[in-house]
Design a protein around this motif. Structure first.
Motif, PDB file in Angstrom:
ATOM      1  N   HIS A  17     -41.206  86.607 -13.950  1.00  6.15           N
ATOM      2  CA  HIS A  17     -41.509  86.964 -13.496  1.00  6.15           C
ATOM      3  C   HIS A  17     -42.205  88.627 -12.985  1.00  6.15           C
ATOM      4  O   HIS A  17     -42.749  89.297 -12.392  1.00  6.15           O
ATOM      5  N   ASP A  18     -40.604  88.788 -12.504  1.00  4.33           N
ATOM      6  CA  ASP A  18     -40.226  89.972 -12.306  1.00  4.33           C
ATOM      7  C   ASP A  18     -40.931  90.979 -13.475  1.00  4.33           C
ATOM      8  O   ASP A  18     -41.403  91.921 -12.302  1.00  4.33           O
ATOM      9  N   LYS A  19     -41.050  90.885 -14.766  1.00  2.00           N
ATOM     10  CA  LYS A  19     -41.353  91.695 -15.415  1.00  2.00           C
ATOM     11  C   LYS A  19     -42.602  91.618 -15.245  1.00  2.00           C
ATOM     12  O   LYS A  19     -43.595  92.348 -16.328  1.00  2.00           O
ATOM     13  N   GLY A  20     -43.711  90.611 -14.755  1.00  2.00           N
ATOM     14  CA  GLY A  20     -45.289  90.145 -14.818  1.00  2.00           C
ATOM     15  C   GLY A  20     -45.593  89.538 -16.567  1.00  2.00           C
ATOM     16  O   GLY A  20     -46.429  90.315 -16.599  1.00  2.00           O
ATOM     17  N   MET A  21     -44.839  89.141 -17.250  1.00  2.00           N
ATOM     18  CA  MET A  21     -44.617  88.639 -17.636  1.00  2.00           C
ATOM     19  C   MET A  21     -45.106  87.258 -18.186  1.00  2.00           C
ATOM     20  O   MET A  21     -45.416  87.044 -16.967  1.00  2.00           O
ATOM     21  N   GLY A  22     -46.064  86.548 -18.794  1.00  2.00           N
ATOM     22  CA  GLY A  22     -46.924  85.275 -18.519  1.00  2.00           C
ATOM     23  C   GLY A  22     -45.444  84.880 -19.117  1.00  2.00           C
ATOM     24  O   GLY A  22     -44.299  84.791 -20.196  1.00  2.00           O
ATOM     25  N   THR A  23     -45.825  83.274 -19.786  1.00  2.00           N
ATOM     26  CA  THR A  23     -44.903  82.099 -20.684  1.00  2.00           C
ATOM     27  C   THR A  23     -45.429  82.036 -21.712  1.00  2.00           C
ATOM     28  O   THR A  23     -44.243  81.191 -22.300  1.00  2.00           O
ATOM     29  N   GLY A  24     -45.802  82.935 -22.698  1.00  2.00           N
ATOM     30  CA  GLY A  24     -46.728  82.833 -23.693  1.00  2.00           C
ATOM     31  C   GLY A  24     -47.216  84.089 -24.174  1.00  2.00           C
ATOM     32  O   GLY A  24     -47.687  85.248 -23.732  1.00  2.00           O
ATOM     33  N   VAL A  25     -47.662  84.024 -25.408  1.00  5.11           N
ATOM     34  CA  VAL A  25     -48.686  85.334 -25.667  1.00  5.11           C
ATOM     35  C   VAL A  25     -49.884  85.625 -25.190  1.00  5.11           C
ATOM     36  O   VAL A  25     -50.726  84.216 -25.398  1.00  5.11           O
ATOM     37  N   THR A  26     -50.567  86.198 -24.686  1.00  5.61           N
ATOM     38  CA  THR A  26     -51.797  86.235 -24.239  1.00  5.61           C
ATOM     39  C   THR A  26     -52.829  86.018 -24.842  1.00  5.61           C
ATOM     40  O   THR A  26     -52.649  86.858 -26.542  1.00  5.61           O
ATOM     41  N   THR A  27     -54.359  85.605 -24.969  1.00  6.57           N
ATOM     42  CA  THR A  27     -54.940  85.408 -26.083  1.00  6.57           C
ATOM     43  C   THR A  27     -56.145  86.594 -25.906  1.00  6.57           C
ATOM     44  O   THR A  27     -57.061  87.082 -26.581  1.00  6.57           O
ATOM     45  N   GLY A  28     -56.066  87.441 -24.958  1.00  4.69           N
ATOM     46  CA  GLY A  28     -56.500  88.421 -24.600  1.00  4.69           C
ATOM     47  C   GLY A  28     -57.909  88.245 -23.436  1.00  4.69           C
ATOM     48  O   GLY A  28     -58.593  88.849 -22.847  1.00  4.69           O
ATOM     49  N   LEU A  29     -57.952  87.496 -23.552  1.00  3.98           N
ATOM     50  CA  LEU A  29     -59.049  85.965 -22.824  1.00  3.98           C
ATOM     51  C   LEU A  29     -58.391  85.695 -21.214  1.00  3.98           C
ATOM     52  O   LEU A  29     -57.581  85.193 -21.042  1.00  3.98           O
ATOM     53  N   VAL A  30     -58.937  86.768 -20.361  1.00  6.87           N
ATOM     54  CA  VAL A  30     -58.059  86.726 -19.061  1.00  6.87           C
ATOM     55  C   VAL A  30     -58.192  84.972 -18.379  1.00  6.87           C
ATOM     56  O   VAL A  30     -57.286  84.737 -17.689  1.00  6.87           O
ATOM     57  N   LYS A  31     -59.548  84.424 -18.536  1.00  7.53           N
ATOM     58  CA  LYS A  31     -59.228  83.309 -18.300  1.00  7.53           C
ATOM     59  C   LYS A  31     -58.735  82.602 -19.078  1.00  7.53           C
ATOM     60  O   LYS A  31     -58.518  81.004 -17.737  1.00  7.53           O
ATOM     61  N   LEU A  32     -58.723  82.137 -19.983  1.00  7.45           N
ATOM     62  CA  LEU A  32     -58.082  81.682 -21.120  1.00  7.45           C
ATOM     63  C   LEU A  32     -56.178  81.443 -20.720  1.00  7.45           C
ATOM     64  O   LEU A  32     -55.753  80.575 -19.748  1.00  7.45           O
ATOM     65  N   ASP A  33     -56.232  82.497 -20.040  1.00  9.63           N
ATOM     66  CA  ASP A  33     -54.863  82.637 -20.279  1.00  9.63           C
ATOM     67  C   ASP A  33     -54.378  82.834 -18.946  1.00  9.63           C
ATOM     68  O   ASP A  33     -52.804  82.162 -18.255  1.00  9.63           O
ATOM     69  N   GLY A  34     -55.437  82.497 -18.061  1.00  4.84           N
ATOM     70  CA  GLY A  34     -54.735  82.430 -15.970  1.00  4.84           C
ATOM     71  C   GLY A  34     -55.005  80.202 -16.271  1.00  4.84           C
ATOM     72  O   GLY A  34     -53.918  80.317 -15.639  1.00  4.84           O
TER      73      GLY A  34
END
Length: 202
Positions: A17-34
């Protein structure tokens, strides 16, 4: 014990969270990653859709994101595309020029300029493309482990992110009863990939 497992996970969550990381690999699609937090690590994710809906294109995008945003080279095992087809899909993705126009060479105004700019952007792509036709699940796992141990010539890690395109075309796993249905074959290969992902943290 459970307490230590939970404490370790809490520490990891706070750090990411401090690094601004998500829980996995981004898909490049903002809505899907959200919605998903990205594609989770060490857990096989199966993408299902009807033919022509963009499954392969989505995986290309995910592999590109992993390559660009992280200091690692993903492995992309293709049971369908040859290198030319993969290149055309990637060029279409980067340029915005539809794959059909690239294949037929029926370009519209501005397409060639878009392709030129896409070429310049794509020279730095580092995904490792493996033509996997005929490779069964055990051969795939051995190949991925070997490439991961070997690493890349530029010191980047290889093979933490593995994409398998068209698992339905993967040969039957050894020990599967004769006459097994397609669902049973796909299920057996998926389970073996799941075991490997969990053990090797792929």
């Amino acid at each position: 014990d459970v307490g230590q497992i939970v404490a370790t996970e809490c520490n990891r969550i706070a750090l990411e969270h401090d690094k601004g990381m998500g829980t996995g690999v981004t898909t490049g699609l903002v809505k899907l990653d959200g919605l998903t937090g990205g594609i989770p690590f060490a857990v096989p994710t199966v993408i299902l859709a009807r033919p022509g809906m963009g499954k392969t294109t989505l995986m290309h995008n995910m592999a590109w994101c992993a390559s660009q945003l992280l200091d690692e080279d993903p492995l992309f095992y293709s049971y369908e595309d040859n290198h030319q087809s993969f290149a055309q899909r990637s060029i279409a993705q980067s340029s915005g020029v539809p794959t059909e126009r690239i294949r037929t060479r029926r370009f519209q105004r501005g397409d060639l300029e878009s392709l030129h700019h896409a070429r310049e952007r794509m020279l730095g792509r580092r995904e490792v493309i493996v033509r996997a036709a005929g490779m069964d699940v055990e051969e795939l796992i051995r190949d991925a482990r070997t490439r991961r141990m070997r690493g890349s010539v530029n010191g980047r890690k290889v093979g933490r992110y593995v994409f398998v395109d068209f698992i339905q075309k993967m040969p039957d796993p050894k020990g599967l009863p004769r006459g097994a249905s397609r669902n049973e074959r796909v299920g057996a290969n998926s389970r073996r990939l799941a075991e490997w992902a969990s053990r090797d943290e792929v």
